[in-house]
Design an enzyme around this catalytic site. Structure first.
Site, PDB file in Angstrom:
ATOM      1  N   ASP A  62       0.852  -1.189   0.000  1.00 21.77           N
ATOM      2  CA  ASP A  62       0.000   0.000   0.000  1.00 21.77           C
ATOM      3  C   ASP A  62       0.888   1.239   0.000  1.00 21.77           C
ATOM      4  OD1 ASP A  62      -2.539   1.402   0.241  1.00 21.77           O
ATOM      5  OD2 ASP A  62      -1.925   1.845   2.291  1.00 21.77           O
ATOM      6  N   ASP A 388      -9.224   0.263   1.507  1.00 17.19           N
ATOM      7  CA  ASP A 388      -9.120   0.894   0.179  1.00 17.19           C
ATOM      8  C   ASP A 388     -10.315   0.506  -0.685  1.00 17.19           C
ATOM      9  OD1 ASP A 388      -6.775   2.056   0.930  1.00 17.19           O
ATOM     10  OD2 ASP A 388      -5.458   0.740  -0.230  1.00 17.19           O
TER      11      ASP A 388
END
Length: 550
Positions: A62, A388
């Site tokens: 990420d 996300d």
């Protein structure tokens, strides 16, 4: 010069980098940040292992997590990290894309600077290209039916592909879409509003990811405070308490002189009476369950058990706030002033295997996503990926627009920006073309990270788009060029708009700088501390902090 002597304006310890050296320095620092996350882009992107000073390990791909966890001591690099943070806050995903495009913009800007093109012309060209790109994205974007669950699942799966969630992405995508649907409401104008504050995420280790579940209501990961208490309560009156059920302590230290045992017994009896009074107040409210944020005295636990009241202590503040929405209860801070109207209503069920309480309210707006994984590292990365995906699905529901993924949008934007550049006069035309080239970094890196030839891939993609296939993108698993939208590789339009805008603004901010000076204390709140100038140390960090990255 003054009578042949140089005029000294700054202290001898001050440092200064000017003109081209400053530009080279800033661009190198920004590109180093972009290079550090570029290999994580796409389904075949690699992970990074981050080890902090305490030895704690984080394994992730990420982008924003990597940049936030890295020990960076460089002002220019921190400006680029702000791009990732803004992208995360505004769009929820696309952080690596935004940072990578910003780095590529600066790389191409460096080539223009070598051709003696002034930074202001480059900045203006980048701004024009960014505005045009937003218009083109809006033109290319497909209006979607927010009731189309298959499409929303594709958006969620696209976001999770390549992260720790990939193996079970179909199951998780169903949970995510259902969770977003549960917390979506219509505003006065009939628009969909997704309120993720009513969505709580809990994690649990020791089980498979496939056993993750979505629950209507909340979860309390605590045990009853007494063995003789009931463990479940249906149609219960629930008290949420932010006050300890303990003997009240004085605000100052006190000493009590006792001359005979009877006085000591009276003292202890009074403490016991205080606890009885608190428990009786709870019983008088007809509360069946108490979730207490503070402590509960051992004697109070005994009295609560005798009253048949289920009690939990040391519940998290965030859990109580969430439960207040689930069971429609007020959080009570003073038992003496509490009333029956402050209580909530719902079912409290005990899962002995997982040692959890499930709390469900009538028509509860809040839902809980329970994520399970084998280890802490797996669960942490799972939570990042699901967060996300939740954000991009929520964006798609709110915005109602989607785009083809797999580099399709970047290649199409680049093609349209090159056509637009023909209508731009002056040296800004070169900056617009450089902006178009920078966008094609995304399909190139997707191909590289998948072990494919990036040049051949880009040539094939350009050819497909020249033939009018707007949604032609790269299938990184087969290496083929295909219609990625139909293949289920779908991204929210808002995230792409935000990535392009943030990258352009960050690049322009860096290009605008032509002088780096070690400053004194620039803060408005200087206080009484007139210690050494922090600027001198900051400049020193600028050189060394990024050394390992470049």
């Amino acid at each position: 010069m003054q009578q042949g002597q140089p005029m000294i304006v700054m202290s001898e310890d001050s440092q200064r980098v000017k003109d081209k050296d400053a530009q080279d320095y800033n661009i190198s620092a920004a590109r180093a940040v972009a290079e550090s996350v570029k290999s994580t882009l796409g389904p075949k992107g690699m992970d990074k292992m981050l080890v902090d000073s305490m030895g704690s390990v984080t394994i992730t791909n990420d982008g924003v997590t990597i940049l936030q966890e890295m020990d960076i001591d460089n002002p220019t690099a921190e400006m680029i990290i702000e791009v990732a943070e803004t992208q995360e806050d505004e769009a929820g995903d696309g952080t690596t894309t935004a940072v990578s495009i910003a780095g590529e913009l600066l790389k191409n800007a460096e080539d223009l600077l070598e051709q003696d093109i002034h930074p202001t012309a480059i900045i203006k060209g980048f701004h024009m290209a960014s505005e045009q790109a937003r218009e083109e994205i809006n033109d290319i974007a497909v209006d979607v039916d927010t009731e189309d669950e298959d499409l929303l699942r594709s958006v969620a799966e696209t976001s999770m592909t390549g992260k720790g969630t990939e193996v079970n992405k179909e199951h998780l995508a169903e949970l995510i879409v259902e969770a977003v649907r549960q917390v979506t409401v219509e505003d006065a104008e009939g628009n969909n509003v997704v309120d993720l504050e009513f969505l709580n995420i809990e994690t649990q280790t020791g089980r498979g990811v496939s056993e993750s579940d979505l629950l209507e209501g909340g979860i309390i990961d605590k045990d009853p405070v007494h063995d003789n208490m009931p463990t479940s309560a249906e149609d219960a009156d629930i008290l949420l308490l932010n006050e300890p059920i303990e003997v009240e302590e004085t605000d100052i230290d006190t000493e009590v002189s006792v001359t005979d045992p009877d006085q000591l017994q009276q003292f202890l009896d009074r403490e016991e009476e205080q606890l009885k009074e608190k428990v009786q107040q709870i019983a008088d409210l007809d509360a069946d369950v108490v979730f207490c944020q503070k402590g509960i005295d051992d004697l109070a636990q005994h009295y609560l058990a005798k009253e048949g009241i289920l009690a939990v202590r040391r519940a998290k503040k965030s859990d109580l706030e969430f439960l207040s929405e689930v069971v429609n209860a007020a959080i009570v801070s003073d038992l003496g002033s509490a009333s029956a109207a402050d209580l909530g209503h719902g079912d409290v069920l005990r899962d002995e295997e997982d040692e959890l309480f499930y709390v469900e309210g009538e028509d509860a707006h809040g839902v809980t996503l329970l994520l399970r994984g084998s280890t802490d590292h797996v669960v942490d990365e799972l939570e990042r990926g699901v967060n996300d995906a939740l954000d991009v699905v929520a964006q798609t529901v709110s915005d109602g627009r989607a785009l083809a993924g797999g580099g399709a949008i970047e290649v199409e934007l680049a093609s349209r920006l090159r056509d637009y550049a023909d209508s731009v006069s002056g040296r800004e035309q070169l900056a617009v073309e450089a902006f178009a080239d920078s966008l094609e970094l995304v399909p190139r890196v997707l191909a590289e990270n998948a072990g494919l030839d990036s040049i051949d891939t880009l040539v094939d993609l350009r050819a497909a788009h020249d033939d009018g296939d707007v949604e032609a993108g790269l299938n990184v698993f087969t290496g083929d060029i295909e219609d990625t939208y139909d293949a289920g590789v779908v991204e929210p339009a808002h995230a792409k708009e935000q990535a392009v805008t943030s990258a352009a603004e960050a690049a322009n901010l860096v290009l605008k700088i032509d002088d780096i000076i070690s400053a004194g204390d620039l803060s408005t709140d200087k206080g009484d501390d007139e210690g050494g100038a922090p600027g001198a140390g900051g400049m020193g960090g600028m050189g060394g902090g990024m050394g390992g990255m470049m």
